[in-house]
Design an enzyme around this catalytic site. Structure first.
Site, PDB file in Angstrom:
ATOM      1  N   ARG A 107      35.663  34.616  43.216  1.00  0.00           N
ATOM      2  CA  ARG A 107      35.887  36.305  42.907  1.00  0.00           C
ATOM      3  C   ARG A 107      35.922  36.386  45.000  1.00  0.00           C
ATOM      4  O   ARG A 107      36.694  36.995  45.352  1.00  0.00           O
ATOM      5  CB  ARG A 107      36.463  36.593  41.983  1.00  0.00           C
ATOM      6  CG  ARG A 107      37.292  36.346  41.120  1.00  0.00           C
ATOM      7  CD  ARG A 107      37.783  37.060  39.968  1.00  0.00           C
ATOM      8  NE  ARG A 107      37.326  36.181  38.762  1.00  0.00           N
ATOM      9  CZ  ARG A 107      38.383  36.459  38.650  1.00  0.00           C
ATOM     10  NH1 ARG A 107      39.861  36.688  39.462  1.00  0.00           N
ATOM     11  NH2 ARG A 107      38.549  35.679  37.048  1.00  0.00           N
ATOM     12  N   GLU A 139      46.574  42.646  51.527  1.00  0.00           N
ATOM     13  CA  GLU A 139      46.047  42.132  49.626  1.00  0.00           C
ATOM     14  C   GLU A 139      45.264  43.346  49.380  1.00  0.00           C
ATOM     15  O   GLU A 139      45.106  43.785  49.563  1.00  0.00           O
ATOM     16  CB  GLU A 139      45.467  41.147  50.403  1.00  0.00           C
ATOM     17  CG  GLU A 139      43.699  40.524  49.520  1.00  0.00           C
ATOM     18  CD  GLU A 139      43.437  39.440  49.627  1.00  0.00           C
ATOM     19  OE1 GLU A 139      42.649  38.851  48.580  1.00  0.00           O
ATOM     20  OE2 GLU A 139      43.229  38.691  51.990  1.00  0.00           O
ATOM     21  N   HIS A 152      44.065  44.663  45.274  1.00  0.00           N
ATOM     22  CA  HIS A 152      43.591  43.644  43.751  1.00  0.00           C
ATOM     23  C   HIS A 152      42.976  44.879  43.254  1.00  0.00           C
ATOM     24  O   HIS A 152      42.579  45.650  43.611  1.00  0.00           O
ATOM     25  CB  HIS A 152      41.955  43.161  44.215  1.00  0.00           C
ATOM     26  CG  HIS A 152      42.157  40.974  44.675  1.00  0.00           C
ATOM     27  ND1 HIS A 152      42.653  40.129  44.725  1.00  0.00           N
ATOM     28  CD2 HIS A 152      41.936  41.356  46.063  1.00  0.00           C
ATOM     29  CE1 HIS A 152      42.721  39.542  45.796  1.00  0.00           C
ATOM     30  NE2 HIS A 152      42.387  39.730  46.864  1.00  0.00           N
ATOM     31  N   ILE A 153      43.491  44.828  41.574  1.00  0.00           N
ATOM     32  CA  ILE A 153      43.412  45.301  40.620  1.00  0.00           C
ATOM     33  C   ILE A 153      42.092  46.020  40.846  1.00  0.00           C
ATOM     34  O   ILE A 153      42.252  47.129  40.786  1.00  0.00           O
ATOM     35  CB  ILE A 153      44.380  45.731  40.026  1.00  0.00           C
ATOM     36  CG1 ILE A 153      45.785  45.482  39.962  1.00  0.00           C
ATOM     37  CG2 ILE A 153      43.735  46.455  38.151  1.00  0.00           C
ATOM     38  CD1 ILE A 153      46.201  44.607  38.323  1.00  0.00           C
ATOM     39  N   ALA A 165      44.209  34.508  41.273  1.00  0.00           N
ATOM     40  CA  ALA A 165      43.311  33.449  41.516  1.00  0.00           C
ATOM     41  C   ALA A 165      43.755  33.376  42.501  1.00  0.00           C
ATOM     42  O   ALA A 165      42.944  32.315  43.496  1.00  0.00           O
ATOM     43  CB  ALA A 165      43.590  32.912  39.742  1.00  0.00           C
ATOM     44  N   TYR A 171      41.629  45.522  33.802  1.00  0.00           N
ATOM     45  CA  TYR A 171      43.177  46.064  34.498  1.00  0.00           C
ATOM     46  C   TYR A 171      43.693  46.815  33.640  1.00  0.00           C
ATOM     47  O   TYR A 171      45.141  47.208  34.843  1.00  0.00           O
ATOM     48  CB  TYR A 171      44.416  43.995  34.726  1.00  0.00           C
ATOM     49  CG  TYR A 171      43.286  43.229  35.336  1.00  0.00           C
ATOM     50  CD1 TYR A 171      43.611  42.771  36.407  1.00  0.00           C
ATOM     51  CD2 TYR A 171      42.910  41.982  34.220  1.00  0.00           C
ATOM     52  CE1 TYR A 171      42.689  42.265  36.955  1.00  0.00           C
ATOM     53  CE2 TYR A 171      42.562  40.829  34.674  1.00  0.00           C
ATOM     54  CZ  TYR A 171      42.672  40.822  36.369  1.00  0.00           C
ATOM     55  OH  TYR A 171      41.572  39.965  36.547  1.00  0.00           O
ATOM     56  N   ARG A 187      46.719  42.132  28.925  1.00  0.00           N
ATOM     57  CA  ARG A 187      45.390  40.863  29.401  1.00  0.00           C
ATOM     58  C   ARG A 187      44.101  41.669  29.566  1.00  0.00           C
ATOM     59  O   ARG A 187      44.208  42.868  30.540  1.00  0.00           O
ATOM     60  CB  ARG A 187      46.280  39.988  31.049  1.00  0.00           C
ATOM     61  CG  ARG A 187      44.989  39.367  31.577  1.00  0.00           C
ATOM     62  CD  ARG A 187      45.563  38.708  32.211  1.00  0.00           C
ATOM     63  NE  ARG A 187      44.501  37.813  33.170  1.00  0.00           N
ATOM     64  CZ  ARG A 187      44.100  37.665  34.511  1.00  0.00           C
ATOM     65  NH1 ARG A 187      45.075  38.576  35.514  1.00  0.00           N
ATOM     66  NH2 ARG A 187      42.765  37.085  35.163  1.00  0.00           N
ATOM     67  N   PRO A 201      49.580  35.016  39.477  1.00  0.00           N
ATOM     68  CA  PRO A 201      49.684  34.164  38.125  1.00  0.00           C
ATOM     69  C   PRO A 201      48.985  35.034  37.031  1.00  0.00           C
ATOM     70  O   PRO A 201      47.900  35.876  37.945  1.00  0.00           O
ATOM     71  CB  PRO A 201      48.187  33.117  38.101  1.00  0.00           C
ATOM     72  CG  PRO A 201      47.743  33.355  39.312  1.00  0.00           C
ATOM     73  CD  PRO A 201      48.929  33.946  40.502  1.00  0.00           C
ATOM     74  N   ASN A 202      49.624  35.466  35.768  1.00  0.00           N
ATOM     75  CA  ASN A 202      48.810  36.138  34.944  1.00  0.00           C
ATOM     76  C   ASN A 202      49.045  38.040  35.670  1.00  0.00           C
ATOM     77  O   ASN A 202      48.368  38.480  34.364  1.00  0.00           O
ATOM     78  CB  ASN A 202      47.362  36.116  34.669  1.00  0.00           C
ATOM     79  CG  ASN A 202      47.145  34.715  34.389  1.00  0.00           C
ATOM     80  OD1 ASN A 202      47.618  34.364  33.586  1.00  0.00           O
ATOM     81  ND2 ASN A 202      46.043  33.782  35.330  1.00  0.00           N
ATOM     82  N   ARG A 217      32.859  40.842  39.772  1.00  0.00           N
ATOM     83  CA  ARG A 217      33.124  39.504  39.608  1.00  0.00           C
ATOM     84  C   ARG A 217      32.332  38.625  40.018  1.00  0.00           C
ATOM     85  O   ARG A 217      31.071  38.456  40.682  1.00  0.00           O
ATOM     86  CB  ARG A 217      34.679  39.773  39.607  1.00  0.00           C
ATOM     87  CG  ARG A 217      34.978  40.946  38.830  1.00  0.00           C
ATOM     88  CD  ARG A 217      36.712  41.051  39.160  1.00  0.00           C
ATOM     89  NE  ARG A 217      37.127  39.769  37.166  1.00  0.00           N
ATOM     90  CZ  ARG A 217      37.843  39.752  37.139  1.00  0.00           C
ATOM     91  NH1 ARG A 217      39.361  39.890  38.118  1.00  0.00           N
ATOM     92  NH2 ARG A 217      38.344  38.921  35.928  1.00  0.00           N
ATOM     93  N   ASN A 258      48.937  40.556  45.680  1.00  0.00           N
ATOM     94  CA  ASN A 258      48.375  40.120  44.994  1.00  0.00           C
ATOM     95  C   ASN A 258      48.221  38.840  44.082  1.00  0.00           C
ATOM     96  O   ASN A 258      48.849  38.255  43.551  1.00  0.00           O
ATOM     97  CB  ASN A 258      48.010  41.428  43.729  1.00  0.00           C
ATOM     98  CG  ASN A 258      47.391  40.917  43.134  1.00  0.00           C
ATOM     99  OD1 ASN A 258      45.986  40.371  43.172  1.00  0.00           O
ATOM    100  ND2 ASN A 258      46.786  42.023  42.239  1.00  0.00           N
TER     101      ASN A 258
END
Length: 138
Positions: free
Chosen positions: A108, A95, A97-98, A74, A22, A17, A9-10, A104, A71
């Site tokens: 997370r 897996e 993640h950017i 969320a 990102y 965004r 998502p997103n 964070r 990825n």
């Protein structure tokens, strides 16, 4: 070699965004660069904001592809179902993640995917995808 990148998502909003987190590049533009860089790899890309669609894509590709770069965004921190799908398939999953999720919010810091993944790459911006693809070529 056949590898699919599955984004959650997103991530369809990359480039718009939170560019400070990102970056300013869309994933579609970046994916074109990946296809050029890894021209000998059959690369595919799938993105969905819907948890069930991500699970279905993992199941669909998880027995015939050489690698999955995932990825889950969320959903990484909330979806036992995606974690279970990764456990259920034979195709290795990396897996990604950017951002460095450990820098964070505390929620997370938990991943329902990491324990079933072949590896985890995070915090290298979009280059995290390059590293994940390269891991399948070793």
């Amino acid at each position: 070699m056949k590898i699919i990148i599955i984004n959650g998502p997103n991530l369809n909003l990359l480039g718009k965004r939170e560019p400070d987190v990102y970056g300013a590049e869309t994933f579609e533009d970046y994916f074109s660069k990946l296809q050029i860089k890894f021209k000998d790899v059959d690369l595919e890309y799938f993105q969905s904001n819907i948890e069930g669609e991500l699970i279905s894509k993992i199941q669909e590709t998880g027995f015939t592809y050489d690698g999955i770069v995932l990825n889950a965004a969320a959903y990484t921190h909330t979806s036992v179902g995606i974690g279970d799908a990764v456990k259920a398939v034979k195709t290795p999953v990396v897996e990604v993640h950017i951002s460095n999720t450990h820098k964070r919010e505390e929620f997370r810091h938990v991943s329902h995917i990491s324990a079933a993944a072949s590896g985890v790459i995070l915090g290298f911006g979009l280059k995290s995808y390059d590293l994940a693809i390269e891991s399948f070529l070793l």
